[in-house]
Design a protein around this motif. Structure first.
Motif, PDB file in Angstrom:
ATOM      1  N   UNK A 121      25.745   8.223  52.380  1.00 43.06           N
ATOM      2  CA  UNK A 121      26.695   8.338  51.265  1.00 43.06           C
ATOM      3  C   UNK A 121      26.458   9.602  50.456  1.00 43.06           C
ATOM      4  N   UNK A 122      25.182   9.881  50.162  1.00 43.77           N
ATOM      5  CA  UNK A 122      24.898  11.004  49.263  1.00 43.77           C
ATOM      6  C   UNK A 122      25.071  12.372  49.923  1.00 43.77           C
ATOM      7  N   UNK A 123      25.386  12.377  51.212  1.00 44.60           N
ATOM      8  CA  UNK A 123      25.705  13.628  51.894  1.00 44.60           C
ATOM      9  C   UNK A 123      27.169  13.674  52.341  1.00 44.60           C
ATOM     10  N   UNK A 124      27.925  12.678  51.904  1.00 46.39           N
ATOM     11  CA  UNK A 124      29.383  12.635  52.144  1.00 46.39           C
ATOM     12  C   UNK A 124      29.749  12.663  53.623  1.00 46.39           C
ATOM     13  N   UNK A 149      35.179   7.898  50.595  1.00 49.07           N
ATOM     14  CA  UNK A 149      34.421   8.879  49.826  1.00 49.07           C
ATOM     15  C   UNK A 149      33.711   9.927  50.657  1.00 49.07           C
ATOM     16  N   UNK A 150      33.588   9.708  51.976  1.00 44.46           N
ATOM     17  CA  UNK A 150      32.972  10.709  52.847  1.00 44.46           C
ATOM     18  C   UNK A 150      34.035  11.647  53.381  1.00 44.46           C
ATOM     19  N   UNK A 151      33.627  12.890  53.653  1.00 47.75           N
ATOM     20  CA  UNK A 151      34.577  13.902  54.123  1.00 47.75           C
ATOM     21  C   UNK A 151      34.130  14.581  55.417  1.00 47.75           C
ATOM     22  N   UNK A 152      32.818  14.671  55.665  1.00 52.18           N
ATOM     23  CA  UNK A 152      32.321  15.403  56.832  1.00 52.18           C
ATOM     24  C   UNK A 152      32.356  14.511  58.058  1.00 52.18           C
ATOM     25  N   UNK A 153      32.884  15.057  59.165  1.00 48.31           N
ATOM     26  CA  UNK A 153      33.007  14.216  60.363  1.00 48.31           C
ATOM     27  C   UNK A 153      31.814  14.275  61.303  1.00 48.31           C
ATOM     28  N   UNK A 212      31.038  26.341  71.518  1.00 51.00           N
ATOM     29  CA  UNK A 212      31.426  26.303  70.101  1.00 51.00           C
ATOM     30  C   UNK A 212      30.792  25.131  69.367  1.00 51.00           C
ATOM     31  N   UNK A 213      30.382  25.390  68.125  1.00 48.51           N
ATOM     32  CA  UNK A 213      30.022  24.275  67.252  1.00 48.51           C
ATOM     33  C   UNK A 213      31.300  23.528  66.883  1.00 48.51           C
ATOM     34  N   UNK A 214      31.135  22.337  66.358  1.00 54.48           N
ATOM     35  CA  UNK A 214      32.279  21.635  65.804  1.00 54.48           C
ATOM     36  C   UNK A 214      31.809  20.726  64.682  1.00 54.48           C
ATOM     37  N   UNK A 215      32.483  20.859  63.571  1.00 59.38           N
ATOM     38  CA  UNK A 215      32.319  19.953  62.440  1.00 59.38           C
ATOM     39  C   UNK A 215      33.489  20.236  61.509  1.00 59.38           C
ATOM     40  N   UNK A 216      33.783  19.286  60.643  1.00 59.46           N
ATOM     41  CA  UNK A 216      34.904  19.494  59.760  1.00 59.46           C
ATOM     42  C   UNK A 216      34.829  18.631  58.525  1.00 59.46           C
ATOM     43  N   UNK A 217      35.619  18.993  57.522  1.00 53.25           N
ATOM     44  CA  UNK A 217      35.698  18.242  56.274  1.00 53.25           C
ATOM     45  C   UNK A 217      37.160  18.099  55.891  1.00 53.25           C
TER      46      UNK A 217
END
Length: 278
Positions: A155-158, A187-191, A243-248
């Motif tokens: 939670x505290x890292x979203x 409340x979380x945004x990072x996938x 490629x890296x992959x991550x998103x918000x």
């Protein structure tokens, strides 16, 4: 039915790309069209991504001319995720009922696929990943309850999220395809966190359940040469092995992940510390 062709690029090409070129090579828009089947074929591990939104009339496919074989499934397998309301898929006369977040695995050798919505006013939204297959595996419906859940993040890292494995050796076997759905906690945004590479597999992300005004900022590229793609509801991002992959996201969203490559080892990844990104 239409089929787009995407050829893929080298990571050395990325520094010269402007936004339009980057989107043209790695972002697929407009797949979810009412009353149509839309496919895109990428030379990145020869994955086909597609979508079908049947309205009053069911939609069918099975011809293999676009992939160079007598039938679409002569040498391919597929996963179909329902991201909308209740629908049904018929595979050579065998009927499967799919609710929201159910996935149907279709094995090599299928001839005719028909997709329909139970209620045209509340249509199903079928999302498809298909990859080459070297053996015959029976068709199988994997419901949301059948999938294997993994709770990840904090939670505290979203980045708290529930990942569900559907087409996976621990749930439903396939030849080379892996497929699942990830839902973010409120409340979380990072996938995903940390970002990572898997040099032996490519991945496709289909972002869904976004409000019209929201977007996902998807980060890609080599760790020392990152770029971003702004993705809307229903957009698909292709992620090559390099490629890296991550998103918000700017609001709530979910995504379907599909992978193929040399293995089906989900943990065969190389994490990249966030502090190393540039």
């Amino acid at each position: 039915m239409t089929m787009r062709i995407l050829y893929g690029v080298s990571p050395n090409d990325i520094p010269s790309f402007d936004t339009s070129r980057l989107r043209a090579e790695f972002l697929i828009e407009g797949l979810f069209a009412s009353g149509r089947i839309e496919f895109a074929y990428t030379h990145i591990d020869r994955m086909v991504v597609g979508a079908a939104c049947p309205a009053e009339t069911p939609l069918s496919f099975g011809d293999g001319s676009d992939v160079g074989t007598p039938l679409f499934f002569t040498a391919r397998e597929m996963g179909i995720a329902n991201l909308g309301n209740a629908g049904r898929i018929t595979v050579d006369g065998q009927d499967f009922a799919l609710g929201n977040r159910d996935i149907l695995y279709i094995g090599r050798g299928a001839e005719q696929i028909t997709l329909a919505s139970d209620d045209p006013a509340k249509p199903a939204r079928f999302y498809m990943n298909s990859v080459p297959a070297g053996r015959d595996i029976p068709h199988r419906l994997i419901t949301r309850d059948d999938a294997k859940p993994l709770d990840l993040g904090e939670d505290n890292r979203s980045n708290k999220r529930r990942l569900r494995m559907y087409i996976h050796p621990e749930v439903a076997p396939s030849c080379l395809l892996l497929m699942g759905i990830t839902d973010l906690a409120p409340g979380s945004v990072w996938n995903t966190m940390p970002p990572h590479l898997h040099e032996r597999r490519m991945e496709a992300y289909c972002y869904f359940d976004l409000a019209d005004a929201d977007r996902v900022i998807h980060l890609m590229g080599r760790p020392d040469e990152t770029r971003n793609l702004i993705a809307a509801n229903g957009d698909v991002v292709l992620s090559p092995a390099w490629s890296i992959h991550m998103g918000a996201g700017t609001g709530p969203y979910a995504f379907v992940w599909g992978m193929t490559g040399e293995n089906q080892a989900y943990t065969d990844v190389d994490p990249v510390p966030v502090a190393d990104l540039k």
